[in-house]
Design a protein around this motif. Structure first.
Motif, PDB file in Angstrom:
ATOM      1  N   CYS A   1      -4.543  14.921 -12.721  1.00  0.00           N
ATOM      2  CA  CYS A   1      -4.620  13.747 -11.843  1.00  0.00           C
ATOM      3  C   CYS A   1      -3.901  12.544 -12.461  1.00  0.00           C
ATOM      4  N   PRO A   2      -4.081  12.272 -13.778  1.00  0.00           N
ATOM      5  CA  PRO A   2      -3.318  11.169 -14.365  1.00  0.00           C
ATOM      6  C   PRO A   2      -1.798  11.400 -14.293  1.00  0.00           C
ATOM      7  N   ASP A   3      -1.363  12.625 -14.534  1.00  0.00           N
ATOM      8  CA  ASP A   3       0.066  12.943 -14.451  1.00  0.00           C
ATOM      9  C   ASP A   3       0.565  12.757 -13.025  1.00  0.00           C
ATOM     10  N   GLN A   4      -0.234  13.148 -12.048  1.00  0.00           N
ATOM     11  CA  GLN A   4       0.166  12.971 -10.653  1.00  0.00           C
ATOM     12  C   GLN A   4       0.242  11.496 -10.287  1.00  0.00           C
ATOM     13  N   LEU A   5      -0.654  10.676 -10.827  1.00  0.00           N
ATOM     14  CA  LEU A   5      -0.565   9.234 -10.617  1.00  0.00           C
ATOM     15  C   LEU A   5       0.736   8.705 -11.206  1.00  0.00           C
ATOM     16  N   ALA A   6       1.089   9.153 -12.404  1.00  0.00           N
ATOM     17  CA  ALA A   6       2.345   8.727 -13.027  1.00  0.00           C
ATOM     18  C   ALA A   6       3.542   9.122 -12.170  1.00  0.00           C
ATOM     19  N   ARG A   7       3.512  10.322 -11.622  1.00  0.00           N
ATOM     20  CA  ARG A   7       4.613  10.771 -10.762  1.00  0.00           C
ATOM     21  C   ARG A   7       4.703   9.920  -9.494  1.00  0.00           C
ATOM     22  N   ALA A   8       3.544   9.584  -8.936  1.00  0.00           N
ATOM     23  CA  ALA A   8       3.533   8.708  -7.760  1.00  0.00           C
ATOM     24  C   ALA A   8       4.141   7.354  -8.099  1.00  0.00           C
TER      25      ALA A   8
ATOM     26  N   LYS B   1      -2.841  23.996 -15.816  1.00  0.00           N
ATOM     27  CA  LYS B   1      -2.241  23.683 -14.517  1.00  0.00           C
ATOM     28  C   LYS B   1      -0.819  23.151 -14.632  1.00  0.00           C
ATOM     29  N   GLY B   2      -0.445  22.645 -15.808  1.00  0.00           N
ATOM     30  CA  GLY B   2       0.877  22.054 -15.969  1.00  0.00           C
ATOM     31  C   GLY B   2       0.955  20.623 -15.463  1.00  0.00           C
ATOM     32  N   THR B   3      -0.154  20.097 -14.972  1.00  0.00           N
ATOM     33  CA  THR B   3      -0.236  18.721 -14.486  1.00  0.00           C
ATOM     34  C   THR B   3      -1.700  18.304 -14.530  1.00  0.00           C
TER      35      THR B   3
ATOM     36  N   LEU C   1       0.534   7.981 -18.962  1.00  0.00           N
ATOM     37  CA  LEU C   1      -0.094   9.099 -18.259  1.00  0.00           C
ATOM     38  C   LEU C   1       0.813  10.291 -18.004  1.00  0.00           C
ATOM     39  N   ARG C   2       2.122  10.086 -18.015  1.00  0.00           N
ATOM     40  CA  ARG C   2       3.068  11.174 -17.683  1.00  0.00           C
ATOM     41  C   ARG C   2       2.943  12.300 -18.687  1.00  0.00           C
ATOM     42  N   GLY C   3       2.784  13.511 -18.183  1.00  0.00           N
ATOM     43  CA  GLY C   3       2.765  14.700 -19.036  1.00  0.00           C
ATOM     44  C   GLY C   3       1.374  15.164 -19.453  1.00  0.00           C
ATOM     45  N   ILE C   4       0.321  14.416 -19.107  1.00  0.00           N
ATOM     46  CA  ILE C   4      -1.034  14.867 -19.421  1.00  0.00           C
ATOM     47  C   ILE C   4      -1.346  16.085 -18.560  1.00  0.00           C
ATOM     48  N   GLU C   5      -1.894  17.122 -19.188  1.00  0.00           N
ATOM     49  CA  GLU C   5      -2.215  18.345 -18.467  1.00  0.00           C
ATOM     50  C   GLU C   5      -3.716  18.569 -18.409  1.00  0.00           C
ATOM     51  N   CYS C   6      -4.165  19.216 -17.349  1.00  0.00           N
ATOM     52  CA  CYS C   6      -5.559  19.609 -17.163  1.00  0.00           C
ATOM     53  C   CYS C   6      -5.603  21.137 -17.238  1.00  0.00           C
ATOM     54  N   GLY C   7      -6.215  21.651 -18.290  1.00  0.00           N
ATOM     55  CA  GLY C   7      -6.237  23.110 -18.456  1.00  0.00           C
ATOM     56  C   GLY C   7      -4.824  23.650 -18.547  1.00  0.00           C
TER      57      GLY C   7
ATOM     58  N   GLN D   1       0.830  -1.206   0.000  1.00  0.00           N
ATOM     59  CA  GLN D   1       0.000   0.000   0.000  1.00  0.00           C
ATOM     60  C   GLN D   1       0.868   1.261   0.000  1.00  0.00           C
ATOM     61  N   TYR D   2       0.438   2.244  -0.784  1.00  0.00           N
ATOM     62  CA  TYR D   2       1.107   3.542  -0.821  1.00  0.00           C
ATOM     63  C   TYR D   2       0.057   4.639  -0.802  1.00  0.00           C
ATOM     64  N   GLN D   3       0.435   5.802  -0.289  1.00  0.00           N
ATOM     65  CA  GLN D   3      -0.390   6.997  -0.389  1.00  0.00           C
ATOM     66  C   GLN D   3       0.468   8.102  -0.978  1.00  0.00           C
ATOM     67  N   TYR D   4      -0.138   8.878  -1.846  1.00  0.00           N
ATOM     68  CA  TYR D   4       0.573   9.975  -2.506  1.00  0.00           C
ATOM     69  C   TYR D   4      -0.308  11.215  -2.425  1.00  0.00           C
ATOM     70  N   THR D   5       0.290  12.336  -2.052  1.00  0.00           N
ATOM     71  CA  THR D   5      -0.430  13.605  -2.018  1.00  0.00           C
ATOM     72  C   THR D   5      -0.119  14.367  -3.295  1.00  0.00           C
ATOM     73  N   PRO D   6      -1.115  14.493  -4.191  1.00  0.00           N
ATOM     74  CA  PRO D   6      -0.884  15.190  -5.453  1.00  0.00           C
ATOM     75  C   PRO D   6      -0.698  16.690  -5.247  1.00  0.00           C
ATOM     76  N   CYS D   7      -0.068  17.306  -6.202  1.00  0.00           N
ATOM     77  CA  CYS D   7       0.197  18.736  -6.159  1.00  0.00           C
ATOM     78  C   CYS D   7      -0.374  19.380  -7.423  1.00  0.00           C
ATOM     79  N   GLY D   8      -1.151  20.451  -7.264  1.00  0.00           N
ATOM     80  CA  GLY D   8      -1.650  21.201  -8.415  1.00  0.00           C
ATOM     81  C   GLY D   8      -2.900  20.629  -9.057  1.00  0.00           C
ATOM     82  N   THR D   9      -3.593  19.728  -8.347  1.00  0.00           N
ATOM     83  CA  THR D   9      -4.804  19.129  -8.908  1.00  0.00           C
ATOM     84  C   THR D   9      -5.948  19.235  -7.900  1.00  0.00           C
ATOM     85  N   CYS D  10      -7.146  18.917  -8.362  1.00  0.00           N
ATOM     86  CA  CYS D  10      -8.316  18.917  -7.480  1.00  0.00           C
ATOM     87  C   CYS D  10      -8.317  17.728  -6.536  1.00  0.00           C
ATOM     88  N   SER D  11      -7.730  16.616  -6.948  1.00  0.00           N
ATOM     89  CA  SER D  11      -7.664  15.465  -6.048  1.00  0.00           C
ATOM     90  C   SER D  11      -6.679  15.776  -4.926  1.00  0.00           C
TER      91      SER D  11
END
Length: 86
Positions: A71-78, A67-69, A59-65, A3-13
């Motif tokens: 939720c999929p990009d943040q998952l890839a980073r995690a 924001k430069g990142t 998923l790496r590099g997908i942007e939302c609006g 199990q892992y937990q990741y705190t995304p940065c720059g997203t709504c999640s």
């Protein structure tokens, strides 16, 4: 499964819970707290059972609006961080 937990940065999640099988380097359950529920449930369903490196590459590099990142990009980073630990 590990199990892992990741705190995304720059997203709504606000949090991503991730299960990884370290032996096969594949994803188990993924769930997002916050964000666009339907879209994130869809992403979680699509990545389940997939190889970490394949998900990262997809998923790496997908942007939302602008924001430069995203939720999929943040998952890839995690997953990149998790891959380094395995």
């Amino acid at each position: 499964m590990k199990q892992y937990q990741y705190t995304p940065c720059g997203t709504c999640s606000r949090l991503i819970d991730i299960e990884v099988n370290p032996e096969t380097r594949t994803l188990g359950r993924v769930s997002f707290t916050g964000g666009c529920s339907g879209n994130l449930k869809g992403i979680a369903a699509l990545v389940k059972g997939k190889d970490l490196s394949a998900v990262i590459a997809t998923l790496r590099g997908i942007e939302c609006g602008n924001k430069g990142t995203s939720c999929p990009d943040q998952l890839a980073r995690a997953l990149e961080s998790i891959s380094e630990e395995l």
